[in-house]
Design a protein around this motif. Structure first.
Motif, PDB file in Angstrom:
ATOM      1  N   LEU A 142      -7.996 -17.782 -90.658  1.00  0.00           N
ATOM      2  CA  LEU A 142      -9.131 -16.887 -90.094  1.00  0.00           C
ATOM      3  C   LEU A 142      -8.772 -16.075 -88.977  1.00  0.00           C
ATOM      4  O   LEU A 142      -9.262 -15.010 -89.085  1.00  0.00           O
ATOM      5  CB  LEU A 142     -10.490 -17.944 -89.803  1.00  0.00           C
ATOM      6  CG  LEU A 142     -11.694 -17.421 -89.505  1.00  0.00           C
ATOM      7  CD1 LEU A 142     -12.216 -16.501 -90.249  1.00  0.00           C
ATOM      8  CD2 LEU A 142     -12.730 -18.654 -89.048  1.00  0.00           C
ATOM      9  N   SER A 146      -9.293 -12.130 -89.284  1.00  0.00           N
ATOM     10  CA  SER A 146     -10.183 -11.399 -88.346  1.00  0.00           C
ATOM     11  C   SER A 146      -9.466 -10.390 -87.520  1.00  0.00           C
ATOM     12  O   SER A 146     -10.009  -9.247 -87.303  1.00  0.00           O
ATOM     13  CB  SER A 146     -10.701 -12.361 -87.260  1.00  0.00           C
ATOM     14  OG  SER A 146     -11.391 -13.596 -88.136  1.00  0.00           O
ATOM     15  N   ALA A 161     -17.455 -10.547 -89.558  1.00  0.00           N
ATOM     16  CA  ALA A 161     -18.216 -11.697 -89.871  1.00  0.00           C
ATOM     17  C   ALA A 161     -19.044 -11.757 -91.412  1.00  0.00           C
ATOM     18  O   ALA A 161     -18.838 -12.994 -92.064  1.00  0.00           O
ATOM     19  CB  ALA A 161     -19.338 -11.921 -88.842  1.00  0.00           C
ATOM     20  N   LEU A 164     -16.302 -11.845 -94.131  1.00  0.00           N
ATOM     21  CA  LEU A 164     -15.591 -13.276 -94.140  1.00  0.00           C
ATOM     22  C   LEU A 164     -16.471 -14.322 -94.680  1.00  0.00           C
ATOM     23  O   LEU A 164     -16.144 -15.336 -94.843  1.00  0.00           O
ATOM     24  CB  LEU A 164     -14.813 -13.642 -93.078  1.00  0.00           C
ATOM     25  CG  LEU A 164     -13.551 -12.516 -92.628  1.00  0.00           C
ATOM     26  CD1 LEU A 164     -13.042 -13.047 -91.391  1.00  0.00           C
ATOM     27  CD2 LEU A 164     -12.427 -12.753 -93.813  1.00  0.00           C
ATOM     28  N   GLY A 165     -17.896 -13.921 -94.275  1.00  0.00           N
ATOM     29  CA  GLY A 165     -18.880 -15.018 -94.627  1.00  0.00           C
ATOM     30  C   GLY A 165     -18.931 -16.061 -93.674  1.00  0.00           C
ATOM     31  O   GLY A 165     -19.223 -17.167 -93.910  1.00  0.00           O
ATOM     32  N   SER A 166     -18.587 -15.903 -92.350  1.00  0.00           N
ATOM     33  CA  SER A 166     -18.571 -16.630 -91.174  1.00  0.00           C
ATOM     34  C   SER A 166     -19.486 -16.259 -89.989  1.00  0.00           C
ATOM     35  O   SER A 166     -19.821 -14.983 -90.000  1.00  0.00           O
ATOM     36  CB  SER A 166     -17.236 -16.648 -90.534  1.00  0.00           C
ATOM     37  OG  SER A 166     -16.190 -17.176 -91.603  1.00  0.00           O
ATOM     38  N   PRO A 167     -20.074 -17.151 -89.306  1.00  0.00           N
ATOM     39  CA  PRO A 167     -20.980 -16.620 -88.201  1.00  0.00           C
ATOM     40  C   PRO A 167     -20.223 -15.840 -87.296  1.00  0.00           C
ATOM     41  O   PRO A 167     -19.103 -16.026 -87.143  1.00  0.00           O
ATOM     42  CB  PRO A 167     -21.470 -18.124 -87.666  1.00  0.00           C
ATOM     43  CG  PRO A 167     -20.871 -19.103 -88.631  1.00  0.00           C
ATOM     44  CD  PRO A 167     -19.852 -18.550 -89.487  1.00  0.00           C
ATOM     45  N   THR A 170     -18.211 -17.297 -84.456  1.00  0.00           N
ATOM     46  CA  THR A 170     -16.855 -17.952 -84.927  1.00  0.00           C
ATOM     47  C   THR A 170     -15.990 -16.934 -84.985  1.00  0.00           C
ATOM     48  O   THR A 170     -14.853 -17.091 -84.584  1.00  0.00           O
ATOM     49  CB  THR A 170     -17.407 -18.724 -86.338  1.00  0.00           C
ATOM     50  OG1 THR A 170     -18.074 -19.596 -86.265  1.00  0.00           O
ATOM     51  CG2 THR A 170     -16.062 -19.305 -86.717  1.00  0.00           C
ATOM     52  N   VAL A 171     -16.163 -15.925 -85.628  1.00  0.00           N
ATOM     53  CA  VAL A 171     -15.489 -14.776 -85.691  1.00  0.00           C
ATOM     54  C   VAL A 171     -15.022 -14.411 -84.383  1.00  0.00           C
ATOM     55  O   VAL A 171     -13.836 -13.934 -83.871  1.00  0.00           O
ATOM     56  CB  VAL A 171     -15.915 -13.417 -86.490  1.00  0.00           C
ATOM     57  CG1 VAL A 171     -15.120 -12.151 -86.622  1.00  0.00           C
ATOM     58  CG2 VAL A 171     -16.184 -13.904 -88.124  1.00  0.00           C
ATOM     59  N   ARG A 174     -12.401 -16.672 -83.114  1.00  0.00           N
ATOM     60  CA  ARG A 174     -11.172 -16.622 -83.711  1.00  0.00           C
ATOM     61  C   ARG A 174     -10.425 -15.372 -83.362  1.00  0.00           C
ATOM     62  O   ARG A 174      -9.544 -15.595 -83.092  1.00  0.00           O
ATOM     63  CB  ARG A 174     -11.304 -16.854 -85.128  1.00  0.00           C
ATOM     64  CG  ARG A 174     -11.975 -17.919 -85.712  1.00  0.00           C
ATOM     65  CD  ARG A 174     -11.335 -19.224 -85.253  1.00  0.00           C
ATOM     66  NE  ARG A 174     -11.954 -20.454 -85.987  1.00  0.00           N
ATOM     67  CZ  ARG A 174     -12.379 -21.146 -85.107  1.00  0.00           C
ATOM     68  NH1 ARG A 174     -12.685 -20.838 -83.700  1.00  0.00           N
ATOM     69  NH2 ARG A 174     -13.158 -22.156 -85.470  1.00  0.00           N
TER      70      ARG A 174
END
Length: 190
Positions: A142, A146, A161, A164-167, A170-171, A174
């Motif tokens: 990740l 990123s 975000a 990657l389908g992430s909140p 979180t991005v 990371r």
């Protein structure tokens, strides 16, 4: 002094200058005989190089032939005028020689140290790229994705975000963690 050129009186030198100014070659020969010794002696004393001294003395006599009409007896003796001319010519030669040597020295320095070394720049850039690639391999998947999307593809944090389908939080975390790990791996000090 036995064997030397007979001494010519100052008034005779002034008279010779008047004749030389009118183009009298015989008078110039007499003037040459009277002042050549002192001229060459003065020039050698200044230049310390016999070959250059002879050249400068010759230049002095050419100038005497061309400018004899400029001599003014009310401003000083003929011998002083000749020696002043010789002194100036000798000093001019020193300045000219020194300036030429300085130009050659500066040119040699420029030849020795190139302003830009393309080969070393390419090698340095290649080594930096290799080090960054090596350090990128130490990141989590990740973090790697990123950093790649944000810094190599120029996407915003929000776009990363979404891709990657992430909140978003979180991005961002990371990315921050990945950049800290890269900084430590590359040995960059803050």
């Amino acid at each position: 002094m036995a064997g030397s050129t007979p001494t010519i009186e100052a008034s005779d030198l002034s008279a010779l200058f008047s004749l030389v100014a009118r183009g009298d070659q015989e008078a110039f020969g007499k003037l040459y005989d009277a002042v050549s010794g002192p001229v060459l002696g003065l020039v050698i004393t200044i230049l310390r190089d016999p070959a250059q001294s002879e050249e400068v003395a010759q230049e002095v006599f050419v100038e005497l032939w061309r400018t004899a009409a400029r001599y003014r007896s009310d401003r000083g003796s003929a011998m002083n005028w000749v020696l002043t001319l010789a002194h100036r010519r000798a000093v001019d030669r020193i300045r000219s020689t020194t300036a030429a040597a300085n130009r050659e020295h500066r040119a040699a320095l420029l030849d020795q140290s190139p302003a830009y070394d393309e080969v070393s720049e390419q090698v340095e850039a290649r080594l930096e790229r290799q080090q960054v690639r090596r350090c990128m391999k130490t990141l989590t998947e990740l973090q790697h994705q990123s950093v790649t999307l944000a810094y190599y593809r120029g996407l915003t944090y929000r776009e990363v975000a979404e891709l990657l389908g992430s909140p978003l939080g979180t991005v961002k975390t990371r990315l921050r963690d990945g950049l800290i790990r890269l900084r430590d791996c590359l040995g960059v000090t803050v």
